[in-house]
Design an enzyme around this catalytic site. Structure first.
Site, short mmCIF file in Angstrom:
data_model
loop_
_atom_site.label_atom_id
_atom_site.label_comp_id
_atom_site.label_asym_id
_atom_site.label_seq_id
_atom_site.Cartn_x
_atom_site.Cartn_y
_atom_site.Cartn_z
N LYS A 116 33.70 45.56 38.02
CA LYS A 116 33.19 46.10 39.28
C LYS A 116 34.28 46.81 40.07
CE LYS A 116 29.57 42.61 40.06
NZ LYS A 116 28.37 43.28 39.63
N GLU A 200 33.72 42.54 49.90
CA GLU A 200 32.86 43.66 50.25
C GLU A 200 32.15 43.34 51.55
OE1 GLU A 200 31.15 45.86 46.63
OE2 GLU A 200 29.43 44.89 47.53
N HIS A 235 19.25 36.41 43.52
CA HIS A 235 19.81 37.68 43.05
C HIS A 235 19.17 38.17 41.75
CE1 HIS A 235 22.71 37.49 46.21
NE2 HIS A 235 23.21 36.37 45.77
N ARG A 292 22.88 49.94 29.90
CA ARG A 292 21.88 49.54 28.89
C ARG A 292 20.50 49.89 29.40
NH1 ARG A 292 20.00 45.55 32.23
NH2 ARG A 292 21.62 44.42 33.32
P1 ADP Z 1 25.48 41.23 39.82
O1 ADP Z 1 26.20 42.15 38.88
O2 ADP Z 1 26.05 39.84 39.84
O3 ADP Z 1 24.00 41.28 39.68
P2 ADP Z 1 25.45 43.06 42.08
O4 ADP Z 1 26.69 43.64 42.65
O5 ADP Z 1 24.60 43.96 41.23
O6 ADP Z 1 25.86 41.74 41.27
O7 ADP Z 1 24.56 42.47 43.22
C1 ADP Z 1 23.41 41.68 42.98
C2 ADP Z 1 22.57 41.59 44.24
O8 ADP Z 1 23.35 41.02 45.31
C3 ADP Z 1 22.11 42.93 44.78
O9 ADP Z 1 20.89 43.34 44.21
C4 ADP Z 1 21.95 42.63 46.26
O10 ADP Z 1 20.73 41.95 46.45
C5 ADP Z 1 23.07 41.64 46.53
N1 ADP Z 1 24.30 42.32 47.04
C6 ADP Z 1 25.33 42.80 46.30
N2 ADP Z 1 26.28 43.35 47.09
C7 ADP Z 1 25.85 43.22 48.36
C8 ADP Z 1 26.39 43.58 49.65
N3 ADP Z 1 27.58 44.17 49.77
N4 ADP Z 1 25.65 43.27 50.75
C9 ADP Z 1 24.47 42.64 50.64
N5 ADP Z 1 23.92 42.27 49.48
C10 ADP Z 1 24.58 42.56 48.33
#
Ligand code: ADP
Length: 497
Positions: A116, A200, A235, A292
């Site tokens: 990431k 973040e 999530h 993917r």
């Molecule tokens: P993973 O790879 O673990 O799935 P992501 O970065 O794709 O992690 O985030 C998964 C979920 O977490 C997102 O769909 C959102 O709902 C929440 N999320 C991620 N980053 C943030 C953020 N900065 N603020 C609020 N919610 C977030």
């Protein structure tokens, strides 16, 4: 074109890929672990080979065993599906080294997008908006407390190698920062063997809107519009739709262009998804690239009328994309609901057992991607997703009505499922309004189904079961007398929700 393709996966996605392979005249070769020997993906494939072992770690995650089978049986290409080895760069590289095409992007792209921190850096440099935060891996809270205060609480601690929401912690104030970082590091270390974390800004009540992208080896990159996946539990997405109710034509164009720009910045080939979060003011931020085919790809197939697996095969074979940006249209509205063997009344505890009766809804504009049928065993070994129900409608209203009907007519007996829970979400006034965000299920407390909430499917199944009452079937509680086969007399394991 390839003659023999191995699918390194199981369940509904293995079945889905098999369908397209067979329609293209390609031999579909499946692999399976012992508990899956009678599974639908094994029965539908043209050939199937055993991966000796029970657990995922011993079977579907064993790149060495899969490559051995591929070499022994003259496989031209491997489709990894999603999950398992699909985002494993080492596996993609092993395929490449053995002269087998990996149906996906290059190993380098998988490596970089799987991190990431690298992904955020690359996208930020390419001019894509990223969530404000610290762009380096951090170890201890003390050294960064000033920088975090500048970002402003609340913040998220995220694992660089994260996935599936693991290694993520919400921090409300500085007091909690050190503990949250330590916990996220521990979780990331045990889940991914990599304890790097970063910070973040936490976006309040965001929407999750992602863009399907596709690139070929001739330099073409297109997007296939958005999917909104804001309805999540822990999530994990459970309902997806396209178009999103949050996007104006202008925002759609901006996000589509940003996704194409992102794909070009990394030389992306094959199918991928650029995930964004969208804040309440309509500002979008890059989250990650999934390298993917996604679980929710049928939503895009419905609204664009394209077969994404077929396009993946063409691209992997070195052919140009079968569509271009101008030929792609977003028509009508599609909705997907993920059907799990789990009990919403018991905190979504996974449910296992034999599916004694399975009848998916069948009517125009309804698609069911499933890896199970009557007689299938649902075990503890793998993900409890049984099927995906996808509907299309000319308008969102039509597709919501169709989804409600389809959920009411989906019969699964023998294991408890979330079907009724999904229907409660779809019928919720805020969902109907399109008023979505990722905390929808926390905010609205969608009620678990009550006992008098008998769906049509159960009535149909009850009639079926009473006809079959002389037939001896063991239900999950182990009782075997004919009378207990009546859904009215037996406990939760018989319920269709
Ligand atoms: P993973 O790879 O673990 O799935 P992501 O970065 O794709 O992690 O985030 C998964 C979920 O977490 C997102 O769909 C959102 O709902 C929440 N999320 C991620 N980053 C943030 C953020 N900065 N603020 C609020 N919610 C977030």
């Amino acid at each position: 074109m390839f003659r023999r393709v191995l699918i390194a996966n199981r369940g509904e996605i293995a079945v889905r890929v098999t369908q397209t392979l067979q329609q293209m005249g390609i031999t579909a070769v499946s692999v399976y672990a012992q508990p899956d020997r009678n599974a639908m993906h094994v029965r539908q494939a043209d050939e199937a080979y055993l991966l000796d072992g029970m657990s995922a770690a011993d079977t579907y995650l064993r790149s060495d065993k899969i490559i051995d089978i591929a070499k022994t049986h003259n496989i031209d290409a491997i489709h990894p599906g999603y999950g398992f080895l699909s985002e494993n760069a080492t596996f993609a590289k092993m395929c490449q080294d053995d002269g087998i095409s990996f149906i996906g992007p290059s190993a380098d792209v998988i490596t970089n997008m799987g991190d990431k921190l690298i992904a955020k850096k690359v996208m930020g440099d390419a001019g894509i908006p990223v969530v404000p935060g610290l762009t380096v891996s951090v170890k201890d809270a003390a050294s960064i407390s000033k920088d975090v205060a500048k970002i402003g609480y609340p913040v998220l601690v995220k694992a660089a190698a994260g996935g599936g929401g693991k290694g993520m912690r919400l921090v409300a104030s500085e007091t909690d920062l050190a503990d949250a970082m330590a916990a996220a590091q521990r979780e990331a270390k045990s889940a991914f063997g990599d304890d790097r974390v970063f910070i973040e800004k936490y976006i309040d009540k965001p929407r999750h809107v992602e863009i399907q992208i596709f690139g070929d080896t001739h330099g073409h990159v297109v997007h296939l519009f958005e999917r909104e996946c804001s309805i999540q539990r822990r999530h994990q997405k459970i309902i997806e739709e396209s178009p999103s109710t949050a996007l104006t034509p202008k925002l759609r164009q901006q996000m589509g262009e940003a996704a194409v720009q992102a794909a070009k910045a990394i030389g992306y080939t094959n199918a991928g998804t650029v995930e964004f979060i969208l804040d309440q003011a309509g500002q979008f931020y890059f989250l990650e690239v999934n390298t993917r085919l996604q679980v929710e790809h049928p939503v895009t197939e419905f609204i664009t009328q394209q077969d994404l697996v077929q396009a993946q095969l063409l691209v992997a074979d070195g052919q140009p994309l079968p569509f271009n940006q101008d030929s792609l249209k977003q028509t009508g509205h599609a909705l997907e609901a993920r059907i799990y063997a789990e009990d919403p009344q018991r905190n979504f505890l996974p449910s296992t057992g034999t599916i004694i009766h399975y009848v998916p809804p069948a009517a125009p504009y309804i698609r069911v991607d499933s890896g199970v049928s009557t007689g299938s065993e649902v075990t503890v070994h793998y993900d409890p997703m049984l099927a995906k129900l996808i509907v299309w409608g000319a308008t969102r209203e039509e597709s919501l009505r169709r989804m409600t009907w389809a959920l009411r007519h989906f019969v699964i007996m023998g294991v408890t499922t979330n079907i009724e829970f999904l229907r409660h979400v779809i019928e919720h006034p805020a969902f109907i309004k399109g008023d979505l965000h990722t905390h929808f299920l926390d905010e609205h407390e969608v009620s678990p189904p009550s006992d008098d909430d008998t769906p049509d499917a159960v009535l149909i199944a009850a009639a079926y079961c009473s006809k079959q009452s002389s037939h001896q079937v063991t239900n999950v509680s182990g009782s075997q007398n004919a009378e207990s086969n009546s859904p009215w007399l037996s406990g939760g394991s018989w319920r269709a929700f």
